[in-house]
Motif scaffolding. Structure first.
Motif, PDB file in Angstrom:
ATOM      1  N   THR A   1       0.045  -4.283 -10.135  1.00 59.52           N
ATOM      2  CA  THR A   1      -1.142  -4.317  -9.292  1.00 59.52           C
ATOM      3  C   THR A   1      -1.747  -2.930  -9.284  1.00 59.52           C
ATOM      4  O   THR A   1      -1.146  -1.973  -8.816  1.00 59.52           O
ATOM      5  CB  THR A   1      -0.774  -4.742  -7.858  1.00 59.52           C
ATOM      6  N   SER A   2      -2.941  -2.828  -9.814  1.00 61.78           N
ATOM      7  CA  SER A   2      -3.559  -1.521  -9.936  1.00 61.78           C
ATOM      8  C   SER A   2      -4.345  -1.175  -8.670  1.00 61.78           C
ATOM      9  O   SER A   2      -4.313  -0.045  -8.186  1.00 61.78           O
ATOM     10  CB  SER A   2      -4.479  -1.518 -11.156  1.00 61.78           C
ATOM     11  N   VAL A   3      -5.041  -2.166  -8.131  1.00 59.90           N
ATOM     12  CA  VAL A   3      -5.753  -1.984  -6.867  1.00 59.90           C
ATOM     13  C   VAL A   3      -5.355  -3.152  -5.966  1.00 59.90           C
ATOM     14  O   VAL A   3      -5.388  -4.307  -6.391  1.00 59.90           O
ATOM     15  CB  VAL A   3      -7.282  -1.956  -7.066  1.00 59.90           C
ATOM     16  N   ASP A   4      -4.960  -2.816  -4.740  1.00 61.57           N
ATOM     17  CA  ASP A   4      -4.335  -3.827  -3.894  1.00 61.57           C
ATOM     18  C   ASP A   4      -5.124  -4.029  -2.595  1.00 61.57           C
ATOM     19  O   ASP A   4      -5.117  -3.159  -1.722  1.00 61.57           O
ATOM     20  CB  ASP A   4      -2.898  -3.369  -3.596  1.00 61.57           C
ATOM     21  N   ARG A   5      -5.811  -5.134  -2.488  1.00 64.15           N
ATOM     22  CA  ARG A   5      -6.583  -5.518  -1.289  1.00 64.15           C
ATOM     23  C   ARG A   5      -7.306  -4.313  -0.661  1.00 64.15           C
ATOM     24  O   ARG A   5      -7.140  -4.008   0.514  1.00 64.15           O
ATOM     25  CB  ARG A   5      -5.653  -6.170  -0.257  1.00 64.15           C
ATOM     26  N   LEU A   6      -8.098  -3.676  -1.471  1.00 61.82           N
ATOM     27  CA  LEU A   6      -8.789  -2.474  -1.012  1.00 61.82           C
ATOM     28  C   LEU A   6     -10.085  -2.848  -0.297  1.00 61.82           C
ATOM     29  O   LEU A   6     -10.922  -3.548  -0.855  1.00 61.82           O
ATOM     30  CB  LEU A   6      -9.109  -1.588  -2.227  1.00 61.82           C
TER      31      LEU A   6
ATOM     32  N   CYS B   1      -3.491   6.011  -9.134  1.00 59.15           N
ATOM     33  CA  CYS B   1      -3.599   5.428  -7.789  1.00 59.15           C
ATOM     34  C   CYS B   1      -4.663   4.335  -7.750  1.00 59.15           C
ATOM     35  O   CYS B   1      -4.841   3.671  -6.747  1.00 59.15           O
ATOM     36  CB  CYS B   1      -3.918   6.507  -6.758  1.00 59.15           C
ATOM     37  N   GLY B   2      -5.381   4.156  -8.830  1.00 63.12           N
ATOM     38  CA  GLY B   2      -6.364   3.067  -8.876  1.00 63.12           C
ATOM     39  C   GLY B   2      -7.782   3.503  -8.582  1.00 63.12           C
ATOM     40  O   GLY B   2      -8.676   2.670  -8.501  1.00 63.12           O
ATOM     41  N   LYS B   3      -8.011   4.830  -8.470  1.00 66.07           N
ATOM     42  CA  LYS B   3      -9.355   5.271  -8.084  1.00 66.07           C
ATOM     43  C   LYS B   3     -10.396   5.023  -9.179  1.00 66.07           C
ATOM     44  O   LYS B   3     -11.502   4.553  -8.892  1.00 66.07           O
ATOM     45  CB  LYS B   3      -9.352   6.748  -7.666  1.00 66.07           C
TER      46      LYS B   3
ATOM     47  N   ASP C   1      -1.172   4.234  -4.841  1.00 64.78           N
ATOM     48  CA  ASP C   1      -0.658   2.953  -5.354  1.00 64.78           C
ATOM     49  C   ASP C   1      -1.638   1.809  -5.140  1.00 64.78           C
ATOM     50  O   ASP C   1      -1.246   0.707  -4.730  1.00 64.78           O
ATOM     51  CB  ASP C   1       0.685   2.613  -4.681  1.00 64.78           C
ATOM     52  N   GLY C   2      -2.885   2.059  -5.391  1.00 71.65           N
ATOM     53  CA  GLY C   2      -3.867   0.988  -5.303  1.00 71.65           C
ATOM     54  C   GLY C   2      -4.325   0.653  -3.903  1.00 71.65           C
ATOM     55  O   GLY C   2      -5.116  -0.270  -3.710  1.00 71.65           O
ATOM     56  N   ARG C   3      -3.816   1.368  -2.902  1.00 69.93           N
ATOM     57  CA  ARG C   3      -4.228   1.060  -1.530  1.00 69.93           C
ATOM     58  C   ARG C   3      -4.979   2.238  -0.924  1.00 69.93           C
ATOM     59  O   ARG C   3      -4.800   3.388  -1.316  1.00 69.93           O
ATOM     60  CB  ARG C   3      -3.003   0.793  -0.655  1.00 69.93           C
ATOM     61  N   LEU C   4      -5.776   1.910   0.082  1.00 69.97           N
ATOM     62  CA  LEU C   4      -6.471   2.956   0.818  1.00 69.97           C
ATOM     63  C   LEU C   4      -5.522   3.517   1.862  1.00 69.97           C
ATOM     64  O   LEU C   4      -4.962   2.782   2.657  1.00 69.97           O
ATOM     65  CB  LEU C   4      -7.714   2.376   1.504  1.00 69.97           C
ATOM     66  N   VAL C   5      -5.316   4.830   1.835  1.00 69.50           N
ATOM     67  CA  VAL C   5      -4.427   5.433   2.822  1.00 69.50           C
ATOM     68  C   VAL C   5      -5.246   5.896   4.027  1.00 69.50           C
ATOM     69  O   VAL C   5      -4.869   5.667   5.168  1.00 69.50           O
ATOM     70  CB  VAL C   5      -3.678   6.635   2.210  1.00 69.50           C
TER      71      VAL C   5
END
Lengths: 220, 215, 359
Positions: free
Chosen positions: C15-20, C38-40, C211-215
């Protein structure tokens, strides 16, 4: 059919193959000596080099049969109009271009700082050439030799038309006699020879390229 | 008699041979270009990259096969006549063109292709406006190789009854007529050199100047 | 406004981008920041549909990008990547003219537009229009890259590490240049970088991904002062030294407690002790300021007026502090590009900011 031809003409084929190889080989040795020396001589004289390489390129576009025929006429007065002399001469002339061009390009590509380092260590110009520049240029020079060799195998076929012998005999004689097996056998041999020379020299080339070899040993 | 006298006295026959020679080479080169370009474009698509690399390997090695061998092989199938020569030359000419087209197209950096897509080019626009112009230098080089080889091989094709300028040289060789040999040689060499010069000229106008600047 | 709504991109099991989910505000620079992988960049490329997501929706001004033709969508969005993105076989004019020519503008209009844009990015059109990319320096290429993205006047600019391949000194000047450009143009910019310094310097808003998520996403200053978790804190750690003063923009740190009045108004009014800082503005001229409460203790109101320095909102804190220290003034008035007063800055304030950030 082809099998029976090969069985019947085995000895003849071997003889013609060796003839073919020796013709190409002799021309290649001559062309390599002339081509590399010429390449070294013109390196550092860019304008002269461009002329030499340009002239060699023009010669290179002249169709092989035309050059063979031309040499037949030109060498007739000294009684060498047919046979191996014009064939080897033509092959040598053709083979010089890829070798001289690659030598020149390869020498130009040597990193100037490497040359300066060698000079800084007290090498004379000829030492710089022999110990530094030429070894670094070797892979590309070898590529030129390979091109020349592959091309030579093809062109030497045509030598049969001017009595130079070699594998072309089977092809042209086969066509004249409408003997398909003879044509196929000749074609097979010449194709195999072309591919083998290319493959063999490619391996030699890779062995002389330090970086490539190391990569190969680590399994890419 | 010297070569020029020969040419002057036999001009109608000679000009027919020139036409035959040019016709043979022209048809063969056109066919090779169409096939080589089309195949090269197809095998360089990202989805077919493996095929593309295989094609580069095969065509790279196939260039080591002598042209005479291809003519001889075609002779076995189609016998005597110009058809044999044209088919053989077409097949042989595809090799350098396909090799150069596919390797140059595969070398177009992925970033450049993506930049073109990202700016809103359709796949066809990316090909026509970006990929082919970037590969043009190499495509033209392949074409020049094919033309040089074809002009040369067409001479030899005389032995399979294809006609052309080879006839003059072969007859000259067999009846030992230096004037004929010289005349044929002169003509075929001029055609080879002039066609290469012409193509070099075309190459200069087709290839963007921006590509020949060292980066 | 660009809204990413639960966008997911999977490649096989990965999963490159996860429910962003992310809202990118208009007319500002939003940075997508995070370590490599990180998927940016994937996120950026999903906005112009170079990459299609596995799930979720992306809307620009309320319209889903999946309802648009991807070709039209991309022509309406500016796209800048590292310098290799210029087409070497086109001249500068040809490069800038790519999207306009795709939109069938006529040649004259394309040429005029290219000239305008070159002037905008400070390159002389008479010199540069006919040049090829390989005849340009890295910095010049990047300016042309920005000009090219602006050619068809897009509202949205996507920038993927545009200054990444440039040496640090030129990168800094390109960043300054881009900030000045943006103050005039006010585009909606989505800017991908892994360089924290660049993010802090350019970003009005920063979205940190991992990791594909927004922190965490916030305006730059808030993010620096209130990192959401240890990951963000560690990521930002690199900026927590005084030398990073040169990354922080003055506009983000001004003291906004002030009132503006004319000199005449000041003389007339009896100001109370708890009144905030007063900035005196007569017409377009700022004549000085009066410290909080100072007016009450002075006989003659004019005695309370202090001299000041002006600093641009795009200036860095380092520039602001240097200006103050060299001039010996206590305060700087920070102005926006149109002359509006954004607030004031003083040396003790900057010291306090640094203390807070370096905590």
């Amino acid at each position: 059919m082809v099998g029976t031809f090969i069985a019947g003409y085995g000895a003849e084929m071997l003889r013609r193959t060796l003839q073919h190889i020796s013709m190409v080989g002799l021309a290649l040795v001559l062309a390599a000596s002339i081509g590399v020396s010429l390449g070294v001589a013109i390196s550092g004289h860019d304008r002269v080099a461009r002329w030499v390489v340009g002239a060699a390129s023009v010669l290179f576009t002249v169709p092989s049969l035309a050059l063979f025929a031309l040499l037949v006429v030109a060498l007739a007065p000294i009684r060498q109009g047919t046979g191996r002399v014009p064939a080897v001469t033509a092959l040598t002339l053709y083979s010089i271009l890829p070798i001289v061009r690659n030598t020149w390009v390869a020498l130009r590509q040597v990193d100037p700082s490497t040359v300066q380092a060698a000079q800084g260590m007290g090498m004379t110009p000829s030492q710089v050439m022999l110990r530094v520049k030429l070894p670094l240029a070797l892979p590309l020079i070898m590529a030129g030799v390979r091109n020349a060799a592959v091309m030579g195998v093809g062109m030497a076929t045509i030598a049969a038309l001017i009595g130079g012998g070699g594998l072309g005999y089977f092809i042209f004689e086969g066509i004249a006699r409408a003997n398909r097996s003879m044509v196929i056998a000749g074609t097979m041999m010449i194709t195999l020879l072309g591919l083998a020379v290319n493959g063999g020299l490619l391996l030699a080339e890779e062995a002389m390229t330090p970086g490539k070899r190391r990569r190969g040993e680590h399994g890419g | 008699m010297n070569a020029f006298q020969y040419l002057g006295r036999n001009w109608p026959g000679v000009s027919a041979k020139i036409a035959q020679h040019l016709g043979m080479v022209g048809v063969a080169v056109a066919a090779s270009l169409v096939v080589g370009l089309a195949l090269g474009i197809v095998v360089s698509r990202p989805r077919l990259q493996k095929v593309g690399r295989a094609i580069i390997g095969i065509t790279g090695a196939a260039q080591a096969v002598p042209s005479v061998a291809v003519i001889a092989l075609m002779f076995v199938y189609t016998g005597i006549g110009p058809r044999t020569a044209v088919i053989a030359l077409s097949i042989y000419g595809v090799v350098p063109i396909l090799f150069n087209v596919s390797s140059a197209l595969l070398l177009v950096p992925a970033d450049i292709r993506e930049a073109a897509r990202g700016m809103g080019m359709t796949p066809l626009q990316v090909l026509v406006r970006v990929e082919l112009p970037l590969a043009s230098q190499s495509i033209m080089a392949g074409l020049r190789t094919a033309v040089t080889i074809d002009v040369s091989t067409a001479t030899v094709a005389s032995v399979v009854g294809a006609g052309g300028l080879g006839d003059i040289i072969f007859i000259g060789l067999s009846v030992v007529r230096p004037d004929m040999i010289m005349a044929g040689t002169l003509l075929v060499a001029s055609i080879a050199i002039l066609s290469d010069v012409l193509l070099a000229f075309i190459q200069r106008s087709v290839v963007s100047r921006g590509l020949s600047i060292p980066s | 406004m660009i809204e990413l709504d639960s966008v997911t991109k999977r490649y096989g099991d990965k999963t490159s981008v996860d429910r962003l989910s992310l809202t990118i505000p208009d007319n500002a620079i939003t940075i997508l920041l995070g370590p490599s992988g990180c998927g940016k960049t994937t996120t950026l490329k999903m906005i112009n549909r170079l990459i299609e997501p596995t799930d979720g929706d992306i809307r620009i001004d309320g319209h889903s990008v999946y309802g648009m033709d991807p070709i039209d969508l991309r022509r309406s969005i500016g796209y800048v990547i590292q310098e290799v993105g210029l087409f070497p076989h086109f001249t500068v004019e040809g490069n800038i003219g790519v999207v306009p020519s795709l939109l069938d503008w006529d040649r004259g209009r394309i040429r005029r537009r290219a000239g305008e844009l070159l002037e905008l990015v400070n390159l002389d059109p008479s010199v540069y229009l006919r040049r090829y990319p390989r005849e340009l320096s890295g910095g010049e290429r990047q300016r042309v890259g920005v000009a090219r993205a602006l050619a068809a006047d897009p509202r949205v600019l996507l920038m993927d590490e545009p200054f990444g391949a440039i040496d640090p000194i030129n990168r800094r000047s390109l960043q300054d240049f881009f900030l000045r450009l943006q103050t005039d143009l006010k585009r909606t910019v989505v800017f991908v970088t892994h360089d924290i310094g660049e993010a802090v310097k350019l970003g009005d808003h920063i979205a940190i991904m991992r990791d594909g998520r927004l922190v965490q996403m916030d305006v730059t200053r808030a993010l620096l002062e209130h990192p959401a978790d240890a990951f963000v804190e560690e990521l930002l750690g690199a900026t927590r030294s005084t030398e990073q003063l040169l990354l922080y923009r003055a506009a983000h740190y001004v003291d906004t407690a002030f009132t503006v009045m004319t000199t005449e108004e000041m003389h007339r009014s009896g100001v109370e002790a708890e009144a905030p800082l007063i900035i005196l503005k007569d017409g377009d001229d700022i004549s000085g300021y009066v410290e909080k409460g100072l007016l009450v203790t002075c006989e003659d109101p004019q005695e309370a007026v202090c001299r000041f320095e002006t600093v641009s909102g795009n200036a860095t804190l380092l520039e602001a502090v240097t200006t103050l220290l060299e001039s010996g003034r206590k305060r700087a008035v920070v102005q926006g590009p149109d002359g509006t007063i954004l607030g004031t800055l003083s040396v003790p304030m900057v010291a306090e900011i640094m203390a807070k950030v370096a905590r």
